[in-house]
Design an enzyme around this catalytic site. Structure first.
Site, mmCIF file in Angstrom:
data_model
loop_
_atom_site.group_PDB
_atom_site.id
_atom_site.type_symbol
_atom_site.label_atom_id
_atom_site.label_comp_id
_atom_site.label_asym_id
_atom_site.label_seq_id
_atom_site.Cartn_x
_atom_site.Cartn_y
_atom_site.Cartn_z
ATOM 1 N N ARG A 95 0.833 -1.203 0.000
ATOM 2 C CA ARG A 95 0.000 0.000 0.000
ATOM 3 C C ARG A 95 0.868 1.254 0.000
ATOM 4 O O ARG A 95 0.561 2.228 -0.702
ATOM 5 C CB ARG A 95 -0.937 0.008 1.212
ATOM 6 C CG ARG A 95 -1.737 1.296 1.338
ATOM 7 C CD ARG A 95 -2.715 1.258 2.490
ATOM 8 N NE ARG A 95 -3.396 2.547 2.636
ATOM 9 C CZ ARG A 95 -4.414 2.763 3.455
ATOM 10 N NH1 ARG A 95 -4.883 1.785 4.214
ATOM 11 N NH2 ARG A 95 -4.978 3.957 3.524
ATOM 12 N N TYR A 254 -14.931 9.838 -1.653
ATOM 13 C CA TYR A 254 -13.891 9.571 -2.647
ATOM 14 C C TYR A 254 -14.032 10.445 -3.889
ATOM 15 O O TYR A 254 -13.079 10.565 -4.670
ATOM 16 C CB TYR A 254 -13.906 8.095 -3.056
ATOM 17 C CG TYR A 254 -13.313 7.191 -2.009
ATOM 18 C CD1 TYR A 254 -11.939 6.928 -1.973
ATOM 19 C CD2 TYR A 254 -14.118 6.599 -1.040
ATOM 20 C CE1 TYR A 254 -11.391 6.110 -1.007
ATOM 21 C CE2 TYR A 254 -13.575 5.769 -0.064
ATOM 22 C CZ TYR A 254 -12.213 5.533 -0.050
ATOM 23 O OH TYR A 254 -11.671 4.729 0.911
#
Length: 440
Positions: A95, A254
């Site tokens: 990540r 988002y």
């Protein structure tokens, strides 16, 4: 039935105590007999700590759920009624690369959007499809409930490249939006209903209702007056008043990456300089949580778990499983096969939309076509998801490059190729299908 058998792959996750809590509080109507927590050998220590906490939680609650731990999913899967997947291929180290490498190119670095979302999908989809093949063999009647990100892309891949039809993708964003609206209005969340439609991390609230009355305009006015919604992992920049009025729909957190790209990039670069990547912040939170989990006096989900960006995922999974098992026919937003619910998305594609949850799974509620203001962006992201899924399955360099270029967060094809090449090299270990195709 004597009771349900549920297998959770990625059982060593820090979110698992929330899953346990969800099953405990629903035990009277959802009789879980066996809950298998499965992980990979690298996660054995976490699995043991989470498993011990899970057993303490069950013992304290006085419910007869047998918690079993395994490093072999093929040992766990036979006879399962439900399989949940919450995996992170490459763990937080991968990540961190997804978040930091794009920043070198002046591109948003985020784990489920843009280049980061592409590479999380490339790593995750082959593993999920391997799990699907085991399910087909060992528990073909089981439901697969996936909340591994990117959930929409993963659902798309399962629908297109496996023989599993009983699959549902799950996300905590719609739950967070509904809870955010209820807090904004100062009312119980059960009084709020939102018509959700779109894609995973690209979902819109087309209408908002309070006690059955449409209050969309009131909510949008509150949104632009500073009472914004966000998540632990997304900075709250607020929204420009005239833009939200023109949009006419409730964006999810988002959407800031797409509608406020330059500002979000600036914030990411600043945060990275000051605090490191979000992955590093999460790693610290994870370390703290797992220290708590080691405490043999702890027998409940710790409050600190809510600081993780994925809070409520596990509770949503328990609610979904409960509704399928009991044929509740309630309404929940999930990722499922479109089947005509959104007119401008292919019927066979995955969408995130309100569904009636039955014993036979989700029945999508038709919304017709999306408003023209949002339709194009949703279709572009759906193209990105489909091409990304194909790239992941085939290990196809050119498909991966095409996906990178299609994504609206990547500004040019020349940057896309250089960025793709660097990220393929950085993730080489977790992308064996690409190893011979790092460069064209």
């Amino acid at each position: 039935m004597d009771g349900l058998k549920i297998v959770t792959i990625g059982g060593g996750s820090s979110y698992t105590p929330e899953l346990i809590e969800g099953f405990i509080k629903r035990y009277d109507e959802l009789p879980v007999k066996e809950l298998w927590l499965v992980d990979v050998p690298e996660g054995n220590e976490k699995l043991k700590n989470v498993g011990a906490l899970a057993k303490r939680m069950v013992e304290k609650a006085g419910v007869p759920i047998d918690i079993k731990l395994s490093l072999d999913r093929r040992e766990a899967l036979p006879g399962a009624d439900f399989v949940t997947t919450q995996i992170r291929v490459g763990q937080l180290g991968a990540r961190a690369k997804d978040e930091t490498i794009p920043l070198k190119y002046g591109v948003i670095g985020q784990e489920t959007n843009g280049p980061g979302g592409l590479f999380k999908g490339l790593r995750t989809i082959p593993v999920i499809l391997d799990i699907c093949r085991d399910i087909e063999t060992l528990c073909p009647d089981a439901w697969l409930i996936n909340f591994s990100n990117p959930a929409g892309m993963v659902t798309e891949a399962v629908l297109r490249y496996s023989n599993i039809s009983k699959t549902i993708g799950l996300c905590n964003v719609p739950i967070g939006m509904r809870m955010g609206i209820s807090e904004m209005l100062g009312v119980d969340v059960e009084r709020v209903h939102i018509d959700f439609a779109g894609l995973n991390h690209m979902v819109y609230g087309l209408n908002v209702y309070l006690d059955g009355k449409n209050i969309t305009d009131d909510v949008l006015n509150k949104l632009v007056s500073g009472e914004g919604m966000t998540m632990k992992n997304i900075v709250n920049l607020g929204w420009e008043k005239d833009f939200i009025k023109a949009l006419g729909a409730l964006p999810c957190p988002y959407h800031r990456y797409y509608y406020q790209t330059s500002k979000m990039l600036e914030e990411e670069q600043k945060d990275y300089a000051e605090k490191g990547s979000r992955a590093e912040v999460v790693q610290q939170l994870e370390n703290e949580l797992f220290e708590l989990y080691k405490n043999t006096e702890l027998s409940e989900k710790p409050k600190q778990l809510e600081e993780r960006g994925g809070a409520y995922y596990s509770d949503a999974a328990c609610s979904l499983i409960n509704s399928i098992y009991n044929d509740k026919q309630d309404i929940q937003p999930v990722n499922t096969r479109n089947n005509g619910a959104i007119a401008s998305i292919p019927a066979e594609s995955a969408v995130e939309v309100n569904c009636v949850i039955t014993k036979d799974g989700p029945r999508p509620i038709a919304v017709g076509d999306l408003p023209v203001a949002v339709r194009g962006l949703v279709q572009q992201i759906k193209s990105f998801e489909r091409v990304s899924a194909e790239a992941a399955v085939m290990g196809d360099y050119h498909k991966a490059l095409l996906a990178m270029v299609i994504n609206p967060l990547v500004p040019s094809d020349s940057i896309a190729k250089d960025l793709l090449d660097e990220m393929l090299e950085a993730h080489r270990y977790y992308l064996p299908r690409f190893n011979e195709n790092v460069v064209s």
